[in-house]
Design a protein around this motif. Structure first.
Motif, mmCIF file in Angstrom:
data_model
loop_
_atom_site.group_PDB
_atom_site.id
_atom_site.type_symbol
_atom_site.label_atom_id
_atom_site.label_comp_id
_atom_site.label_asym_id
_atom_site.label_seq_id
_atom_site.Cartn_x
_atom_site.Cartn_y
_atom_site.Cartn_z
ATOM 1 N N GLY A 1 -3.526 3.688 -10.898
ATOM 2 C CA GLY A 1 -2.875 3.507 -9.681
ATOM 3 C C GLY A 1 -2.514 1.717 -9.377
ATOM 4 N N ALA A 2 -1.816 1.719 -8.307
ATOM 5 C CA ALA A 2 -1.159 0.498 -7.749
ATOM 6 C C ALA A 2 -1.391 0.291 -6.434
ATOM 7 C CB ALA A 2 0.553 0.144 -8.345
ATOM 8 N N ILE A 3 -1.506 -1.170 -6.352
ATOM 9 C CA ILE A 3 -1.552 -1.797 -4.933
ATOM 10 C C ILE A 3 -0.366 -2.682 -4.630
ATOM 11 C CG2 ILE A 3 -2.683 -2.992 -2.992
ATOM 12 C CD1 ILE A 3 -3.810 -0.153 -3.827
ATOM 13 N N GLY A 4 0.651 -2.465 -3.681
ATOM 14 C CA GLY A 4 1.811 -2.979 -3.628
ATOM 15 C C GLY A 4 1.657 -4.565 -3.276
ATOM 16 N N ALA A 5 2.749 -5.195 -3.401
ATOM 17 C CA ALA A 5 2.763 -6.935 -2.958
ATOM 18 C C ALA A 5 2.434 -6.858 -1.509
ATOM 19 C CB ALA A 5 4.251 -7.335 -3.159
ATOM 20 N N ARG A 6 2.863 -5.945 -0.470
ATOM 21 C CA ARG A 6 2.724 -5.914 0.951
ATOM 22 C C ARG A 6 1.330 -5.641 1.400
ATOM 23 N NH1 ARG A 6 7.541 -3.474 0.007
ATOM 24 N NH2 ARG A 6 9.402 -4.368 1.057
ATOM 25 N N THR A 7 0.597 -5.194 0.258
ATOM 26 C CA THR A 7 -0.723 -4.568 0.796
ATOM 27 C C THR A 7 -1.850 -5.193 -0.077
ATOM 28 O OG1 THR A 7 -0.291 -2.451 -0.340
ATOM 29 C CG2 THR A 7 -0.029 -2.636 1.905
ATOM 30 N N ALA A 8 -1.608 -5.980 -1.113
ATOM 31 C CA ALA A 8 -2.568 -6.215 -2.089
ATOM 32 C C ALA A 8 -3.521 -7.351 -1.183
ATOM 33 C CB ALA A 8 -1.918 -7.099 -3.089
ATOM 34 N N GLU A 9 -3.089 -7.700 -0.110
ATOM 35 C CA GLU A 9 -3.849 -8.911 0.796
ATOM 36 C C GLU A 9 -4.948 -8.128 1.737
ATOM 37 O OE1 GLU A 9 -3.521 -13.475 2.863
ATOM 38 O OE2 GLU A 9 -1.717 -12.195 2.280
ATOM 39 N N SER A 10 -4.515 -6.705 1.965
ATOM 40 C CA SER A 10 -5.243 -6.105 3.020
ATOM 41 C C SER A 10 -6.596 -5.750 2.426
ATOM 42 C CB SER A 10 -4.381 -4.739 2.962
ATOM 43 O OG SER A 10 -5.145 -3.702 3.536
ATOM 44 N N GLN A 11 -7.522 -5.928 3.132
ATOM 45 C CA GLN A 11 -9.023 -5.503 2.973
ATOM 46 C C GLN A 11 -9.104 -3.980 2.941
ATOM 47 O OE1 GLN A 11 -12.353 -7.400 5.430
ATOM 48 N NE2 GLN A 11 -12.814 -5.340 6.074
ATOM 49 N N ILE A 12 -8.478 -3.314 3.592
ATOM 50 C CA ILE A 12 -8.637 -1.735 3.561
ATOM 51 C C ILE A 12 -8.203 -1.241 2.250
ATOM 52 C CG2 ILE A 12 -7.470 0.270 4.338
ATOM 53 C CD1 ILE A 12 -7.055 -0.957 6.872
ATOM 54 N N HIS A 13 -7.115 -1.915 1.610
ATOM 55 C CA HIS A 13 -6.763 -1.612 0.085
ATOM 56 C C HIS A 13 -7.472 -2.061 -0.706
ATOM 57 C CE1 HIS A 13 -3.167 -0.628 2.731
ATOM 58 N NE2 HIS A 13 -2.943 0.305 1.934
ATOM 59 N N ARG A 14 -8.221 -3.054 -0.620
ATOM 60 C CA ARG A 14 -9.150 -3.451 -1.606
ATOM 61 C C ARG A 14 -10.383 -2.669 -1.608
ATOM 62 N NH1 ARG A 14 -8.578 -10.371 -0.646
ATOM 63 N NH2 ARG A 14 -6.495 -10.394 -1.362
ATOM 64 N N GLN A 15 -11.131 -2.311 -0.196
ATOM 65 C CA GLN A 15 -12.045 -1.427 -0.030
ATOM 66 C C GLN A 15 -11.901 -0.284 -0.870
ATOM 67 O OE1 GLN A 15 -13.734 -3.233 3.855
ATOM 68 N NE2 GLN A 15 -12.368 -1.318 4.031
ATOM 69 N N LEU A 16 -10.522 0.469 -0.812
ATOM 70 C CA LEU A 16 -10.097 1.751 -1.081
ATOM 71 C C LEU A 16 -10.106 1.661 -2.552
ATOM 72 C CD1 LEU A 16 -8.765 4.532 -0.846
ATOM 73 C CD2 LEU A 16 -6.646 3.187 -0.776
ATOM 74 N N SER A 17 -9.740 0.474 -3.279
ATOM 75 C CA SER A 17 -9.557 0.421 -4.625
ATOM 76 C C SER A 17 -10.917 0.509 -5.491
ATOM 77 C CB SER A 17 -8.492 -0.851 -5.031
ATOM 78 O OG SER A 17 -7.441 -0.652 -4.464
ATOM 79 N N SER A 18 -11.677 -0.014 -4.624
ATOM 80 C CA SER A 18 -13.133 -0.226 -5.322
ATOM 81 C C SER A 18 -13.819 1.111 -5.458
ATOM 82 C CB SER A 18 -14.133 -0.809 -4.121
ATOM 83 O OG SER A 18 -14.254 -0.207 -3.163
ATOM 84 N N GLY A 19 -13.392 2.177 -4.853
ATOM 85 C CA GLY A 19 -14.008 3.570 -5.054
ATOM 86 C C GLY A 19 -13.021 4.407 -5.539
ATOM 87 N N LEU A 20 -11.789 3.985 -6.144
ATOM 88 C CA LEU A 20 -10.866 4.640 -6.841
ATOM 89 C C LEU A 20 -11.340 5.016 -8.272
ATOM 90 C CD1 LEU A 20 -7.565 3.640 -5.524
ATOM 91 C CD2 LEU A 20 -8.420 5.841 -5.137
ATOM 92 N N SER A 21 -11.076 6.162 -8.835
ATOM 93 C CA SER A 21 -11.595 6.599 -10.213
ATOM 94 C C SER A 21 -10.898 6.125 -11.476
ATOM 95 C CB SER A 21 -11.926 8.260 -10.161
ATOM 96 O OG SER A 21 -12.748 8.630 -9.192
ATOM 97 N N MET A 22 -9.784 5.614 -11.383
ATOM 98 C CA MET A 22 -8.852 5.181 -12.228
ATOM 99 C C MET A 22 -8.606 3.755 -12.201
ATOM 100 S SD MET A 22 -7.071 5.722 -9.342
ATOM 101 C CE MET A 22 -7.173 7.474 -9.182
ATOM 102 N N PRO A 23 -8.196 3.193 -13.330
ATOM 103 C CA PRO A 23 -7.614 1.614 -13.533
ATOM 104 C C PRO A 23 -6.545 1.412 -12.330
ATOM 105 C CG PRO A 23 -7.790 2.572 -15.366
ATOM 106 C CD PRO A 23 -7.837 3.644 -14.501
#
Length: 370
Positions: free
Chosen positions: A167-189
């Motif tokens: 998975g990837a988190i894009g340049a516009r959303t990498a600073e987003s707390q929501i996307h950082r939280q989401l990534s903490s629970g994702l099952s893949m790198p």
């Protein structure tokens, strides 16, 4: 089922919402389009292999290649068949992951991707879009090819993430707390891109945040609002994509980024995006950038060891075409088959040559290291 906001809320809430449309729950969609054992094996193997490459246990080069966005599943699957054959041809040197992006961040307005508007006509039939995205991922897994995607909406991963190997988190959303939280629970790198201005610290902070346990609001498999508690994602890394100040894929840039990551306690091995600001969004220049990255691998040194992967935007036909949802709705649009409707992509023949060159570069890096 569709209801108006007035039918479901008080007189002071949702005053600018015109209607609510019920969607299938994640569990319902998974039951309709189930992940069978062979597809699950492809997903799990892909995750393990990506993890091994990012950790330096596997000395192949990770290559995430595919259209900027999937807008026509038939053309996307034709591309996937070609990519699967190339992946098999170069499997000793490259770990190839299919880029399957269904959600597009927009700087202002525009088509938001297959999930949001699958008919390309402004009708926003999200239920159909979710089905199409899940079906496409199942078809790609059926080819034995792992898939990668950008996670943009915090709800949609519940419908598709079981089929994603990277998975990837894009340049516009990498600073987003929501996307950082989401990534903490994702099952893949998961890789985080540097900011649109080129700021690396945004990605470093994101990796650290996503590696920590988090608790946040989300939904469960039955579509109910839920408190989501995660263990943290230990498999985060940085993606260099350039920025407004220019590209950042040079040996000096890669070396500096790897050193900064190591200093922050983050995996110093990273992925370089040959597109976006690193190529000035030129699909012709993108091929040149990819070859320059390959030359770094062949030359050896700190940057060669720091580069774990490369991202390529590629489709059947080179370049891009304009998508006008109004013309599609009116039935007057004529779209070229296999050509991107978002960012310009390398054509397949050029992509095949780039993959061969990157395989040779990865082989040379292995020989030099030995």
């Amino acid at each position: 089922m569709t209801t108006t906001a007035a039918e479901t809320t008080s007189g002071t809430a949702n005053l600018r919402v015109s209607q609510f449309t019920a969607l299938p729950t994640p569990a319902e969609l998974e039951a309709e389009l189930p992940l069978d054992a062979p597809a699950a094996a492809v997903v799990e193997r892909g995750r393990d292999q990506v993890r091994a490459v990012m950790d330096g246990v596997d000395d192949r080069l990770l290559v995430i290649a595919g259209p900027c966005s999937i807008h026509d599943p038939a053309a996307g699957l034709e591309y996937a068949r070609r990519l699967a054959a190339a992946a098999k041809e170069h499997e000793e040197d490259l770990l190839v992951v299919m880029r399957a992006y269904f959600e597009k961040p927009r700087t202002t307005v525009g088509w938001k991707g297959l999930i949001n508007d699958p008919l390309l006509d402004g009708s926003h039939d999200v239920a159909t879009g979710l089905r199409m995205a899940r079906k496409f991922l199942l078809d790609v897994a059926g080819l034995g090819l792992p898939a990668g995607t950008e996670f943009l909406e915090p709800i949609s991963p519940q419908y598709t993430a079981d089929l994603v190997s990277w998975g990837a988190i894009g340049a516009r959303t990498a600073e987003s707390q929501i996307h950082r939280q989401l990534s903490s629970g994702l099952s893949m790198p998961v890789g985080f891109k540097n900011g649109t201005d080129g700021d690396l610290q945004v990605a470093l902070d994101a990796c650290n945040a996503a590696s920590a346990a988090q608790s946040f609001l989300g939904i469960d498999g039955d579509g109910r609002a839920a408190l989501v508690s995660t263990a943290g994602n230990a498999d985060t890394h940085v993606i260099l994509r350039g920025g407004r100040k220019g590209p950042n894929y040079s040996a000096a840039d890669v070396g500096a980024a790897a050193a900064s990551a190591a200093g922050a306690g983050i995996n110093p091995r990273l992925i370089v995006d040959a597109s976006h600001a690193n190529s000035g969004k030129s699909h012709h220049r993108q091929a040149e950038v990819a070859l320059e990255i390959g030359a770094q691998l062949e030359a050896g040194g700190p940057s060669a060891q720091a580069i774990a992967g490369v991202m390529l935007e590629s489709f059947l036909v080179g370049g891009a075409q304009k998508l006008d949802v109004g013309d599609v709705a009116a039935g007057t649009a004529v779209l070229a088959y296999g050509q991107s409707v978002t960012d310009a992509c390398m054509e397949w023949d050029v992509t095949a040559d780039v993959l061969a060159a990157l395989a040779g570069a990865a082989r040379a890096r292995r020989t030099r290291a030995a």
